[in-house]
Each structure stands twice: as C-alpha cells, then as structure tokens.
Design an enzyme around this catalytic site. Structure first.
Site, PDB file in Angstrom:
ATOM      1  N   LYS A 173     -19.212  15.308  -3.438  1.00 42.29           N
ATOM      2  CA  LYS A 173     -18.558  15.573  -2.573  1.00 42.29           C
ATOM      3  C   LYS A 173     -18.550  14.229  -1.587  1.00 42.29           C
ATOM      4  O   LYS A 173     -17.342  13.765  -0.962  1.00 42.29           O
ATOM      5  CB  LYS A 173     -19.012  16.645  -1.524  1.00 42.29           C
ATOM      6  CG  LYS A 173     -18.858  17.912  -2.212  1.00 42.29           C
ATOM      7  CD  LYS A 173     -19.692  19.019  -1.551  1.00 42.29           C
ATOM      8  CE  LYS A 173     -19.524  20.325  -1.970  1.00 42.29           C
ATOM      9  NZ  LYS A 173     -20.457  21.334  -1.152  1.00 42.29           N
ATOM     10  N   VAL A 216     -26.227  21.643  -6.738  1.00 40.92           N
ATOM     11  CA  VAL A 216     -26.996  22.704  -7.269  1.00 40.92           C
ATOM     12  C   VAL A 216     -27.235  22.808  -8.731  1.00 40.92           C
ATOM     13  O   VAL A 216     -28.271  23.700  -9.184  1.00 40.92           O
ATOM     14  CB  VAL A 216     -26.146  24.198  -7.027  1.00 40.92           C
ATOM     15  CG1 VAL A 216     -26.197  24.725  -5.585  1.00 40.92           C
ATOM     16  CG2 VAL A 216     -24.805  24.121  -7.680  1.00 40.92           C
ATOM     17  N   TYR A 268     -27.150  19.897   3.920  1.00 41.30           N
ATOM     18  CA  TYR A 268     -26.743  21.196   4.518  1.00 41.30           C
ATOM     19  C   TYR A 268     -27.893  21.602   5.797  1.00 41.30           C
ATOM     20  O   TYR A 268     -28.285  20.711   6.419  1.00 41.30           O
ATOM     21  CB  TYR A 268     -26.930  22.218   3.580  1.00 41.30           C
ATOM     22  CG  TYR A 268     -26.033  21.787   2.073  1.00 41.30           C
ATOM     23  CD1 TYR A 268     -24.603  21.688   2.265  1.00 41.30           C
ATOM     24  CD2 TYR A 268     -26.663  21.758   1.224  1.00 41.30           C
ATOM     25  CE1 TYR A 268     -23.907  21.440   1.285  1.00 41.30           C
ATOM     26  CE2 TYR A 268     -25.841  21.374  -0.154  1.00 41.30           C
ATOM     27  CZ  TYR A 268     -24.606  21.054   0.100  1.00 41.30           C
ATOM     28  OH  TYR A 268     -23.694  20.568  -1.118  1.00 41.30           O
ATOM     29  N   SER A 297     -22.334  19.205  -5.829  1.00 45.40           N
ATOM     30  CA  SER A 297     -22.053  18.939  -4.682  1.00 45.40           C
ATOM     31  C   SER A 297     -22.054  17.322  -4.476  1.00 45.40           C
ATOM     32  O   SER A 297     -21.830  16.857  -3.560  1.00 45.40           O
ATOM     33  CB  SER A 297     -22.655  19.444  -3.701  1.00 45.40           C
ATOM     34  OG  SER A 297     -22.141  21.155  -3.472  1.00 45.40           O
ATOM     35  N   TYR A 314     -11.063  21.013  -7.692  1.00 50.13           N
ATOM     36  CA  TYR A 314     -12.591  21.208  -7.123  1.00 50.13           C
ATOM     37  C   TYR A 314     -13.655  21.628  -8.178  1.00 50.13           C
ATOM     38  O   TYR A 314     -14.636  21.113  -8.423  1.00 50.13           O
ATOM     39  CB  TYR A 314     -12.491  21.935  -5.755  1.00 50.13           C
ATOM     40  CG  TYR A 314     -13.892  22.056  -5.418  1.00 50.13           C
ATOM     41  CD1 TYR A 314     -14.747  21.381  -4.630  1.00 50.13           C
ATOM     42  CD2 TYR A 314     -14.450  23.402  -5.493  1.00 50.13           C
ATOM     43  CE1 TYR A 314     -15.982  21.500  -4.090  1.00 50.13           C
ATOM     44  CE2 TYR A 314     -15.861  23.673  -4.987  1.00 50.13           C
ATOM     45  CZ  TYR A 314     -16.687  22.809  -4.240  1.00 50.13           C
ATOM     46  OH  TYR A 314     -17.894  22.978  -3.969  1.00 50.13           O
TER      47      TYR A 314
HETATM   48  O1  DON Z   1     -19.105  25.169  -4.852  1.00 51.18           O
HETATM   49  C1  DON Z   1     -20.221  25.318  -5.329  1.00 51.18           C
HETATM   50  O2  DON Z   1     -20.695  26.337  -4.893  1.00 51.18           O
HETATM   51  C2  DON Z   1     -20.825  24.331  -6.371  1.00 51.18           C
HETATM   52  N1  DON Z   1     -19.733  23.998  -7.293  1.00 51.18           N
HETATM   53  C3  DON Z   1     -21.254  23.334  -6.024  1.00 51.18           C
HETATM   54  C4  DON Z   1     -22.389  23.710  -4.676  1.00 51.18           C
HETATM   55  C5  DON Z   1     -23.533  22.669  -4.612  1.00 51.18           C
HETATM   56  O3  DON Z   1     -23.567  22.080  -5.314  1.00 51.18           O
HETATM   57  C6  DON Z   1     -24.327  22.888  -3.310  1.00 51.18           C
HETATM   58  N2  DON Z   1     -25.572  21.885  -3.381  1.00 51.18           N
HETATM   59  N3  DON Z   1     -26.765  21.904  -3.357  1.00 51.18           N
END
Ligand code: DON
Length: 325
Positions: A73, A265, A247, A70, A195
């Site tokens: 983003k 993540v 978040y 993320s 994405y």
């Molecule tokens: O879309 C997802 O769920 C993962 N590729 C990225 C989510 C993420 O990194 C949330 N962050 N803490």
C-alpha cells in the site's frame, strides 16, 4: 553507518541476537481469512537490515518468498502521488488515521473518502486510480515499479491471488461502496482485481528491507542507484506510514518504535529509519491487529538498542549509527 570490520561484525551479531531472542516468541496466529495464507509455516522467521548505502545484515529465513499483502500500500500510494500529483490523489483519499481495523467498511463522514491509503478502502481507491490511468497495462507497470524499488524482478503468487479473489467479499463490498460514492470509477471490479494481484506480489524478507532502504535513501535503490520513487513523494509515503501504517496499533507503534512502518497479513513488516536504514522482518504469527507479533518486538528492541526512534534524544540523524558502532 557501520564502517570498520568491528562495527560490521557488531551489527551482524545484533541482528543474529534479535533472531535468536524472538524465535522463542510463539504468540500469534497465521492469517486464515485468505485460505491460501493458512499454509504458511508459523515458525518461519527472518530479520534483515539494509543500510541506506546498501550493506545487508540478516539472520534466519530471509530468502523465503511470501506475499507482500498490505506492505504494497505505501508503494502504490507513492506511485499515484508521483504520477498524478497530490491534488488529484487527495480527491480520492485522505491521510487521517482511522483508529479502526484495516478492513473496516467505513468512509469519512462528509467527504465519503477513505480515511487513509493504508486501510483497505484507501488502498483500493489508490489502486483504482492506477487502473484508471494505465488500464490493462496497470499490473505490468506496477510490477516494473515495485521491481525497481526492490532491485530485482518481482512476480505474483497465482494461488494466493486466486484464493483472495474467491473469498475477498469484504473488499468487494468496500470497492462497491467506493463506486457508489464516485470515489472509484465504473471499473470497480477490475480495480479490485488489480488490488488482489498487488497484494499477491511475492517478496522475501531481504526484498522488504531493500524496499525500506530505498525509502530511507530518498527513493533511490541503494545498490542499483535507480530511482524507485520520486524524492518528493517519499516524504508523503513516510508520513502516512508513520501515522497509519500499523492500523489501530499505529499510536502504540509510534510510541514504542517511532519510525514509519507497514505490516502485511502474510507476516511481513517494513520499517524505515530515514536516511539511515531499512528494516524487513518476516514471521507469519499475527496479533489481533493483523501485525506480525515477532516483527513488532524485533523492531521495538532494535529501536531501543540503536536509538532509532525519531524523537530519541540520541537520534541525531544519519550520523547516529556512526557514533555507536
Ligand atoms: O486486503 C486484504 O485483506 C489483504 N490482501 C491485505 C491485508 C493486510 O495485509 C493487512 N495487514 N496487516
């Protein structure tokens, strides 16, 4: 900014002490919902600071590659603002904190837009705009711009990409919800694929600190001097990172740390001290919000020690570190 050898030594010692102190913290779990991420070593830990003029202070695993997830983003959001302008982008995504989890399947009542570009729904809408604009060249274009922001050539981790493509049912549901409401166009699957690739871009902890330093330096990479993001969109990116980047922990983060930030993540965190510093941390043990447990503590501790919080009475802008170091 640190200038003399003594100040430089003091800054390096501080980074080393942060690493030594929080190495002991073993709370949190490695992400497993993307199966490939579960292979990460939970003990990996890196801390890196890069000043807006390019000095690097680091300790621990700062060269170990992991996926950006993320943390991509804010940079794709910056790209679409840069390339398509505010008006077009705001037809597709708002900038309100959602107070919900990053993967919530929800859109704003009334407008049917995602709440903000930091949650998955908003990020997929942003990536769909890039896909609509660049088509088959979108990934190459994204990698080029991310590489300029990081100051070295970046690539994707094929295994993590495929792992998320196989298991990303929730994101697929979100993409189709966006398609249903006309927020993304007909190529929702292709945008989703882009994405997943964007989330699989490989970075190191040092890359993250460099990318943060590019934001701190008004979009210009501190060492190469190349423009990664236009100066006008940096303010937009930092504002959304400040209000939504962590978040449903964003309020606590703003209170405790007080600088724009973004987590991923895989365990990365970037934090930006405007005009002063980029911070990158890497530790894959996550809290229940999906934020790196050690990353939060390191940034919070650094913010207190250096007076980095945007509302800290000691933070007088780009000259502050000069006065303490
Ligand atoms: O879309 C997802 O769920 C993962 N590729 C990225 C989510 C993420 O990194 C949330 N962050 N803490």
């Amino acid at each position: 900014m640190p200038e003399s050898p003594a100040q430089i030594h003091e800054m390096q010692s501080l980074v080393e002490s942060m690493h030594a102190k929080y190495k002991m913290l073993d709370e949190g779990e490695v992400a497993t919902y993307i199966p490939e991420l579960s292979k990460a070593n939970p003990d990996d830990f890196g801390v890196c600071l890069v000043t807006a003029d390019g000095r690097v202070f680091e300790s621990g695993d700062c060269d170990r590659p992991f996926t950006i997830q993320s943390i991509s983003k804010p940079f794709t959001f910056g790209m679409v603002i840069d390339e398509l302008g505010h008006d077009k982008v705001f037809q597709h995504v708002d900038v309100e904190p959602s107070g919900d989890a990053f993967n919530a399947i929800e859109l704003q009542r009334g407008s049917n837009r995602p709440h903000n570009p930091m949650v998955n729904a908003g990020a997929i809408a942003v990536t769909a705009l890039l896909h609509a604009e660049h088509g088959d060249r979108a990934l190459a274009h994204m990698l080029e711009r991310f590489s300029t922001i990081a100051g070295r050539d970046l690539t994707i981790d094929q295994a993590v990409y495929e792992s998320e493509r196989r298991t990303g049912h929730r994101n697929r549901a979100i993409a189709h919800l966006l398609l249903n409401f006309g927020i993304v166009y007909e190529e929702a699957e292709a945008a989703l694929d882009l994405y997943f690739k964007q989330c699989s871009i490989l970075v190191t902890c040092r890359d993250l600190a460099m990318m943060a330093a590019t934001l701190a330096n008004m979009g210009c990479h501190p060492l190469t001097g190349k423009t990664g993001l236009g100066v006008n969109c940096v303010k937009d990116v930092l504002s959304v990172m400040f209000t939504c980047g962590m978040y449903d922990y964003s309020g606590q983060w703003a209170y405790r740390v007080g600088v724009p930030a973004k987590s991923g993540v895989a365990g990365g965190v970037v934090a930006v001290v405007n005009r002063q510093l980029g911070i990158g941390t890497y530790s894959p043990r996550l809290d229940r919000f999906g934020n790196s447990r050690r990353g939060i503590e390191v940034c919070s501790d650094l913010a207190q020690r250096l007076g980095l919080h945007v509302f800290d009475c000691l933070n007088i802008g780009s000259g502050y570190l000069d006065t303490v170091l």
